[in-house]
Every structure is written in structure tokens, then in C-alpha cells.
Scaffold this motif. Structure first.
Motif, PDB file in Angstrom:
ATOM      1  N   CYS A 114       2.768  10.562   6.866  1.00 55.67           N
ATOM      2  CA  CYS A 114       3.020   9.331   7.599  1.00 55.67           C
ATOM      3  C   CYS A 114       4.351   9.094   7.974  1.00 55.67           C
ATOM      4  O   CYS A 114       4.500   8.522   9.161  1.00 55.67           O
ATOM      5  CB  CYS A 114       2.649   8.026   6.546  1.00 55.67           C
ATOM      6  SG  CYS A 114       3.808   8.310   4.991  1.00 55.67           S
ATOM      7  N   CYS A 139       0.024  16.133   1.645  1.00 57.89           N
ATOM      8  CA  CYS A 139       0.425  15.068   0.728  1.00 57.89           C
ATOM      9  C   CYS A 139      -0.792  14.382   0.211  1.00 57.89           C
ATOM     10  O   CYS A 139      -1.492  13.598   1.025  1.00 57.89           O
ATOM     11  CB  CYS A 139       1.225  14.107   1.574  1.00 57.89           C
ATOM     12  SG  CYS A 139       1.976  12.741   0.506  1.00 57.89           S
ATOM     13  N   THR A 142       2.548   9.722  -2.816  1.00 58.35           N
ATOM     14  CA  THR A 142       4.111   9.562  -3.089  1.00 58.35           C
ATOM     15  C   THR A 142       4.271   8.561  -4.164  1.00 58.35           C
ATOM     16  O   THR A 142       3.857   7.452  -3.981  1.00 58.35           O
ATOM     17  CB  THR A 142       4.885   9.277  -1.842  1.00 58.35           C
ATOM     18  OG1 THR A 142       4.788  10.258  -0.799  1.00 58.35           O
ATOM     19  CG2 THR A 142       6.460   9.229  -2.438  1.00 58.35           C
ATOM     20  N   CYS A 206      -1.446   4.688  -0.039  1.00 62.06           N
ATOM     21  CA  CYS A 206      -1.953   6.321  -0.252  1.00 62.06           C
ATOM     22  C   CYS A 206      -3.111   6.277  -0.645  1.00 62.06           C
ATOM     23  O   CYS A 206      -3.782   7.323  -0.266  1.00 62.06           O
ATOM     24  CB  CYS A 206      -1.028   6.625  -1.380  1.00 62.06           C
ATOM     25  SG  CYS A 206       0.914   6.991  -0.901  1.00 62.06           S
ATOM     26  N   CYS A 209      -5.001   6.475   2.614  1.00 57.33           N
ATOM     27  CA  CYS A 209      -4.444   7.512   3.537  1.00 57.33           C
ATOM     28  C   CYS A 209      -5.470   8.647   3.451  1.00 57.33           C
ATOM     29  O   CYS A 209      -5.902   9.145   2.618  1.00 57.33           O
ATOM     30  CB  CYS A 209      -3.149   7.886   3.286  1.00 57.33           C
ATOM     31  SG  CYS A 209      -2.464   9.120   4.308  1.00 57.33           S
TER      32      CYS A 209
HETATM   33  S1  SF4 Z   1      -0.568   9.667   0.935  1.00 59.67           S
HETATM   34 FE1  SF4 Z   1       0.828   7.944   1.090  1.00 59.67          FE
HETATM   35  S2  SF4 Z   1       2.868   9.211   1.218  1.00 59.67           S
HETATM   36 FE2  SF4 Z   1       1.420  10.795   1.798  1.00 59.67          FE
HETATM   37  S3  SF4 Z   1       1.085  10.541   4.226  1.00 59.67           S
HETATM   38 FE3  SF4 Z   1      -0.654   9.214   3.211  1.00 59.67          FE
HETATM   39  S4  SF4 Z   1       0.607   7.099   3.055  1.00 59.67           S
HETATM   40 FE4  SF4 Z   1       2.101   8.865   3.220  1.00 59.67          FE
END
Ligand code: SF4
Ligand SMILES: Cc1cc2nc3c(=O)[nH]c(=O)nc-3n(C[C@H](O)[C@H](O)[C@H](O)COP(=O)(O)OP(=O)(O)OC[C@H]3O[C@@H](n4cnc5c(N)ncnc54)[C@H](O)[C@@H]3O)c2cc1C
Length: 374
Positions: A114, A139, A142, A206, A209
């Protein structure tokens, strides 16, 4: 599977090559999150004037709360202090990155997906797209700043005593080292992450995501979870590198020729970790459209439900003692759900089984290649 390359691309995004790599300097390799490649490569870039500045997060600890503050590094030897993964929120990125864009010619930055999107947009806005080189870790999430509080309680460490936390390092998969006023406490990194810390202490952003593999980076970096672990445990670590740009490939080869890293080409199927499949799967508890390739399976639906209930517990400090029992129970149920997916033959079950079979067959070839290297 008729076309692994097409399937791999749909799961990890565009790439030109996949490598397993490690820092030649044993200290950097052992201190790194996986194989110290990010630190060694950034060091090469600064020491050989390929970039003028590196933008990375510096860890801060305040009464057990852990977070990162972005900073600029200009000396190669300083980078070792930033080795390892910071599993915590970071602050001040736009300000520091923008400052670096205005002050320095060429900049390298390490950023989760991100933040890569933000970095690319800011660079474009300033007309400096070509000046930026991005190393991007995979990722899965986080964790919140207070996730460490939970882990400290879970491992019976007083938050007020904590001086610093090194989430990864000391070999591979390595240890989480918590430095306190009374000494250091070392916990195996996978045990620390799997205590509930990495499963319930992250927010909805997250959860929805899907850019797990960092498609916008020049090089995506990951742990070699999909390869047989023994050679890398012996070596002290290795990093899986997905090459996404011509600049990424050039810098990687230059660093290898200059003796900073060792590079070995591997089959791209190793870039598809289980977490890649999970992140590319449709959610039933959220409306996610971009980056979805697979329909849900019994495993992924149960995993989502486990996150939703676990998150509710994580948000109530009084419920934390329950969380580790809850997480253990969920672990058993998830193993069962995977067996059901594979047994019934859901699409999810068939894909994960097919990919794991390919990885296991090709993994032996990598072991032989490393053995013949000596
Ligand atoms: S999982 Fe969370 S911290 Fe990792 S890229 Fe996606 S939004 Fe960003
Ligand atoms: C939040 C997070 C989640 C991750 N999740 C996964 C995953 O699910 N699967 C997987 O295979 N790999 C994951 N990784 C990547 C993996 O842990 C290693 O970072 C990667 O393999 C590179 O290791 P290395 O030894 O080459 O890097 P190192 O030599 O240890 O260098 C790491 C570099 O990254 C920088 N850095 C550390 N934390 C951050 C951060 N939060 N934001 C920006 N820069 C940072 C450091 O300053 C350092 O320069 C994750 C990393 C992070 C930071």
C-alpha cells in the motif's frame, strides 16, 4: 495444470524471473528477516552510487508500543541497523519520501504494497518516476502498534521494561528478540507470529487487501516458505526475489557481480506461497473485487470467520487471555477444513494441492542445485 506460467502470473502479477538469493556477508544474512538481500542490495546501491539516498523506517518503542518513523539513510554501513522486518505501523512516510524526492537525485525505498502505491503516485506527481527504485516485501498484514502489548502479556514480559524489539533475525526462520532492562528474551519468530499476534491484531484494510505480492515494486521480496527449509536453516537464511522491472534485474545482477549477494534462479511456482492463494481468494464477509482469482473454499471461509471473531476478542484487552486458547482451537479446525477442501475436491482444494505437489517435486531439484554449489 495446463499452464503453470499463466496461473502463476494470475496469482503473483507480472514478473520476468524468480530467484532465491542471500547476502554473502554472514552477519547481514543472519540479521536479515529472511536472507539479508534487502540490506545487502541497498548497501551496494549506496556504496556504488546507484542511488543517493535510501528511505526506510526506524523503529521506536514507547512503553511497549512499537511503531516506525521514516528516515533517510545515506551511508551503506548504517543500513545494518535497519535489517529485519518491522511488524508494526509506520508514520511520516509521505513527508520524508517527498523530502527525499526534492533533495536527492536517485532514491531507493523499502515499502509494503500500500505504501508502494503511495510512493509511485507521489513520484509521478513530482515528475520523478524514473528516480525511484522500490524493494517491496510480500505483505499478509501489518499488526497494530498495540499487538506487541498482547504478545508481551502472552509471553509474560513487562511492557515498561522493553527497550527494543527485533521481530526477525538470528538465522532463519529466526527469533523475535525482545530487549528489556533485565536482559533479552528470545522467542522463535514463527511461534511469536502465530501467538495470535499476526492473526487478529490488524484492521479491515489489511483484511480486504489483495496486493500480497507487491506487484508495484521493482523487486518483491519474501521468505522461502515454499522451499525445503533445511538448506536455508543451515545457511542462516535466504530471500525469495520476484523480479518485476528491468531496473530491478539490472541492480540485482550488479550486486551479485560485485559480490554482495548470491543469486540462484528457481521455478516461479515457488513464489506462490499459501498466503498468496488466501489473499487471491474471494471473501464472503467483505465485498472484494480487485485481485480475486479463486472462489472461496471451506478453509478460507472458516479462516475469515475466525478472523472476525478473533478480531473482536483482540479489541478487548480483558478478552486477551482467551485469545491464545481460541487461536489453538481455530488451528485444529483449519487443518480439518483443508482436508475437507482436498477430500471433496473444491476448486480451492484442487489448486492448493496442485501447487504444493509441484513445489514439492521441484523443491528437490533446488536442494540438489544447492548441494552441487557446495
Ligand atoms: S496487507 Fe495491510 S499493510 Fe500490507 S499492503 Fe495490504 S493494506 Fe498495506
Ligand atoms: C509488515 C511485513 C509483512 C510481511 N509479510 C510477509 C509474508 O506474509 N510472507 C512473506 O514471505 N514475507 C513477508 N514479509 C517479507 C519478509 O519478512 C522479509 O522482509 C523479506 O523476505 C526481505 O527479507 P531480507 O532478509 O532480504 O530483508 P532485510 O535485509 O532484513 O531488510 C529488510 C528491509 O526492509 C525494511 N523494512 C522492514 N520493515 C518494514 C516495513 N514495515 N515497511 C517498510 N520497510 C520495512 C528494513 O528497514 C530493511 O531495510 C513481510 C514484511 C513486512 C515488513
Amino acid at each position: 495444470m495446463s499452464s503453470p506460467d499463466k496461473i502463476v502470473r494470475s496469482l503473483i502479477g507480472n514478473y520476468s524471473a524468480v530467484y532465491i538469493a542471500w547476502a554473502t556477508d554472514e552477519r547481514i544474512r543472519r540479521r536479515g528477516a529472511s536472507g539479508g538481500v534487502a540490506t545487502a542490495l541497498l548497501r551496494y546501491l549506496l556504496e556504488h552510487h546507484r542511488v543517493d539516498a535510501v528511505v526506510v523506517p526506524r523503529q521506536r518503542v514507547n512503553r511497549g508500543l512499537v511503531y516506525g518513523v521514516w528516515t533517510v539513510v545515506r551511508q551503506g554501513e548504517e543500513l545494518e541497523r535497519f535489517s529485519g522486518s518491522l511488524y508494526a505501523p509506520t508514520f511520516g512516510f509521505a513527508k520524508v519520501f517527498d523530502l527525499a524526492l526534492r533533495r536527492f537525485g536517485r532514491i531507493a525505498v523499502t515499502a509494503v504494497p500500500c505504501y508502494v502505491e503511495a510512493a509511485r503516485r507521489l513520484a509521478r506527481l513530482r515528475g520523478r518516476d524514473q528516480a525511484v527504485f522500490i524493494l517491496g516485501p510480500y505483505c499478509s498484514n501489518t499488526p497494530d502498534a498495540y499487538a506487541v502489548w498482547y504478545a508481551l502479556k502472552r509471553f509474560h514480559i513487562s511492557a515498561d521494561d522493553v527497550v527494543s524489539v527485533s521481530f526477525r533475525g538470528s538465522g532463519w526462520p529466526g527469533f523475535t528478540s525482545i530487549w528489556t532492562r533485565r536482559g533479552v528474551v528470545r522467542i522463535s519468530s514463527p511461534v511469536f507470529w502465530d501467538s495470535g499476534f499476526g492473526q487478529y491484531f490488524y484492521g479491515r484494510r489489511c483484511f480486504v487487501c489483495t496486493n500480497h505480492t507487491n506487484v508495484g515494486a521493482d523487486l518483491s521480496l519474501a521468505d522461502p516458505w515454499t522451499l525445503p527449509p533445511e538448506p536455508f536453516m543451515k545457511l542462516g537464511g535466504a530471500t525469495l526475489v520476484v523480479v518485476r522491472s528491468e531496473k530491478g534485474l539490472r541492480f540485482l545482477r550488479e550486486a551479485s557481480e560485485a559480490g554482495y549477494i548470491v543469486l540462484r534462479g528457481v521455478d516461479p511456482i515457488f513464489a506462490v506461497a499459501d498466503s498468496v492463494l488466501i489473499k487471491s481468494t474471494a471473501r464472503v464477509f467483505a465485498d472484494v473485487k480487485n485481485g480475486i482469482v479463486l472462489p472461496p473454499g471451506v478453509f478460507t471461509i472458516l479462516r475469515e470467520a475466525a478472523y472476525v471473531f478473533g478480531r473482536a476478542l483482540a479489541l478487548r484487552e480483558g478478552a486477551w487471555p482467551l485469545l491464545s486458547f481460541y487461536h489453538r482451537g481455530v488451528g485444529w479446525l483449519l487443518s480439518l477444513a483443508l482436508l475437507v477442501d482436498e477430500g471433496v475436491g473444491t476448486r480451492w482444494g484442487r489448486v492448493i494441492r496442485g501447487i504444493r505437489r509441484l513445489q514439492s517435486a521441484k523443491g528437490q531439484e533446488v536442494v540438489r542445485m544447492l548441494k552441487s554449489d557446495g
